[in-house]
Design an enzyme around this catalytic site. Structure first.
Site, PDB file in Angstrom:
ATOM      1  CE1 TYR A  26      -2.510  -7.569   5.584  1.00 47.42           C
ATOM      2  CE2 TYR A  26      -1.435  -8.659   7.646  1.00 47.42           C
ATOM      3  CZ  TYR A  26      -1.744  -7.428   6.909  1.00 47.42           C
ATOM      4  OH  TYR A  26      -1.056  -6.354   7.227  1.00 47.42           O
ATOM      5  N   PRO A  80      14.051  -2.810   5.052  1.00 45.77           N
ATOM      6  CG  PRO A  80      15.710  -3.535   6.323  1.00 45.77           C
ATOM      7  CD  PRO A  80      15.468  -2.650   5.396  1.00 45.77           C
ATOM      8  N   GLY A  81      11.398  -3.797   7.212  1.00 46.33           N
ATOM      9  CA  GLY A  81      10.551  -3.435   8.278  1.00 46.33           C
ATOM     10  C   GLY A  81      10.452  -4.532   9.250  1.00 46.33           C
ATOM     11  CB  CYS A  87     -18.068  -7.830  20.884  1.00 42.61           C
ATOM     12  SG  CYS A  87     -18.047  -7.863  22.664  1.00 42.61           S
ATOM     13  N   GLY A 101      10.320  -6.297   2.518  1.00 46.57           N
ATOM     14  CA  GLY A 101       9.567  -7.531   2.384  1.00 46.57           C
ATOM     15  C   GLY A 101      10.428  -8.713   2.503  1.00 46.57           C
TER      16      GLY A 101
HETATM   17  C1  LIG Z   1       5.802  -2.014   3.822  1.00 46.51           C
HETATM   18  C2  LIG Z   1       6.809  -1.418   3.298  1.00 46.51           C
HETATM   19  C3  LIG Z   1       8.247  -1.630   3.726  1.00 46.51           C
HETATM   20  C4  LIG Z   1       8.639  -2.722   4.668  1.00 46.51           C
HETATM   21  O1  LIG Z   1       8.017  -3.944   4.271  1.00 46.51           O
HETATM   22  P1  LIG Z   1       8.219  -5.111   5.264  1.00 46.51           P
HETATM   23  O2  LIG Z   1       7.512  -6.339   4.683  1.00 46.51           O
HETATM   24  O3  LIG Z   1       7.981  -4.747   6.814  1.00 46.51           O
HETATM   25  O4  LIG Z   1       9.778  -5.459   5.302  1.00 46.51           O
HETATM   26  C5  LIG Z   1       9.238  -1.239   2.868  1.00 46.51           C
HETATM   27  N1  LIG Z   1       9.009  -0.414   1.900  1.00 46.51           N
HETATM   28  C6  LIG Z   1       7.894   0.071   1.513  1.00 46.51           C
HETATM   29  C7  LIG Z   1       7.601   0.883   0.282  1.00 46.51           C
HETATM   30  C8  LIG Z   1       6.655  -0.543   2.087  1.00 46.51           C
HETATM   31  O5  LIG Z   1       5.441  -0.347   1.684  1.00 46.51           O
END
Ligand SMILES: *Cc1c(COP(=O)(O)O)cnc(C)c1O
Length: 433
Positions: free
Chosen positions: A335, A292-293, A362, A249
């Site tokens: 969003y 982290p994503g 569309c 997050g």
């Molecule tokens: C989506 C998610 C993440 C990654 O969230 P980011 O906002 O992309 O860092 C990590 N852990 C869990 C369990 C998630 O659902």
């Protein structure tokens, strides 16, 4: 000057280059829309998290959240940077394994993992399954008994922390479909059930408080709440976690309005928070995992679009259409996500025209950028939308039977196709006559 991330800059021809590659040349070579990923930037982000833990002497695992963006080449890169990954479906697990991730470094998340998916994960010997609900405790336990296996697990807790972020991507609060709630006592019931099951090897607890979080406060609040409940469990059941998983997050910059902490600062804050709480409560310092994503992949990605039709409604609006849209980036429609961008083939010195960047789908809601000042444009121009690396391609779809774009990785002047562009044949490949 627009926001330039990582290795992005303009060359003498006034073309945007990323990873030493001219994006105008890339657009000619691979077509548009094109996702361009700055590999050096991904490495820098990955190391920012990993090395900060290591320099603080804290046992850790940095686990990339596959859902932000994954493909075989991405997993190869994660392996090189010694990151783990999480997966949330059989499909992501399959891709991770095919991409060469070592199963030990894969953790499996999700609020409704199917029996088939859990069996597949157990057969592949994934390193960790994060149990999300009571149904899953029973399901996984049954599968393990049938197979005569044990599995390392954690369980997901919703600690009741509201991170200040957009409601749609809020997952740490009580009213959530994810995890075991603390307040009602469900988390404690889950702990007892898991501890009593000899096929489940409980390694620790997990929480994920939300997404696109800019400050450390939410994480510190979550650390405090997690340690309080963990300490209760230590007193009641004599159970101490080996691992505390604080989820992901961590925020990124989409526009100049965004001002997130650096990866290093998030890690330091979390580590200090855990240390403080552990000292206060006399709790054994656990290994810390994070997931982290977005913060690893968002700013590394840029989408290159070609400009197409324009519609000028006098005194109302200037619409500029590009050759992609909600099929390759649904976040603005989904969003109200805000993005920035600029021309890739010439420096937009005077931005004179307030414009709305729209896609070719569309739907009136197929808007990529609501308001942006851009110079007058023509169909030879390329538009670079920045910070599109997370939740763009991974949410791509075939609405209107448009083709999914190509993805190219660039580094040190080299470009490498990571995902080829879809073809019309791909589109009908699943159709039965
Ligand atoms: C989506 C998610 C993440 C990654 O969230 P980011 O906002 O992309 O860092 C990590 N852990 C869990 C369990 C998630 O659902």
């Amino acid at each position: 000057m627009p926001l330039l991330f990582g290795t992005a800059k303009f060359n003498e021809q006034e073309h945007l280059t990323i990873g030493g590659c001219d994006t105008v040349v890339l657009a000619e070579k691979y077509g548009t829309p094109l996702f361009v990923y700055d590999v050096a930037h991904v490495r820098e982000r990955a190391r920012g998290f990993k090395q900060t833990f290591n320099s603080l002497g804290v046992k850790n695992k940095v686990i990339y959240a596959s859902k932000a963006f994954c493909c075989l080449a991405m997993y190869k890169l994660l392996e090189e940077e010694e990151l783990g990954c999480d997966v949330v479906s059989g499909g992501e697990l399959y891709t991770a394994i095919k991409g060469g991730m070592s199963p030990e470094n894969i953790e499996f998340h999700g609020n409704n993992k199917t029996k088939e998916e859990l069996s597949y994960a157990v057969d592949q010997n994934v390193g960790m399954i994060i149990i999300d609900n009571f149904y899953e405790i029973d399901l996984l336990s049954t599968i393990l008994k049938e197979k005569g296996k044990q599995q390392k697990v954690m369980f997901r807790i919703t600690p009741g922390v509201d991170a200040e972020t957009h409601e749609y991507i809020l997952t740490g609060q009580v009213d959530s479909k994810f995890g075991f709630d603390v307040m009602s006592g469900q988390a404690t019931d889950a702990l007892e059930k898991i501890l009593a099951d000899e096929n489940l090897l409980l390694k620790g607890a997990h929480c994920h408080i939300g997404s696109q979080i800019f400050s450390a406060e939410g994480f510190l609040a979550a650390v405090e709440k997690m340690l309080l409940i963990l300490n209760d469990w230590k007193k009641t059941f004599g159970y101490t976690v080996d691992i505390l998983n604080m989820g992901g997050g961590f925020g990124v910059q989409y526009t100049e309005a965004d001002d997130p902490l650096e990866p290093e600062a998030f890690v330091k804050a979390i580590v200090n928070g855990v240390k403080d709480q552990c000292e206060l409560l006399d709790y054994a310092f656990p290994e810390i995992w994070i997931e982290p994503g977005r913060s690893i992949i968002a700013e590394a990605g840029t989408t290159i679009y070609s400009i197409g039709s324009q519609k000028v409604i006098p005194d109302v609006r200037h619409y500029v259409s590009v050759d992609g849209g909600m099929g390759d980036n649904i976040r603005p429609a989904l969003y109200d996500a805000v993005y920035d961008g600029f021309l890739a083939n010439r420096i937009s010195t005077e931005a004179t025209q307030e414009s709305r960047i729209v896609g070719k789908y569309c739907e009136s809601g197929d808007v990529l950028i609501k308001n942006i000042d851009l110079p007058p444009m023509n169909p030879e121009d390329l538009f670079a939308m920045t910070s599109t690396g997370a939740y763009g391609y991974s949410m791509a779809n075939n609405y209107n039977r448009n083709l999914k774009p190509a993805v190219v990785f660039v580094e040190n002047g080299q470009d490498k196709l990571a995902v080829r562009r879809e073809t019309f044949e791909d589109l009908i490949a699943l159709d039965c006559e």
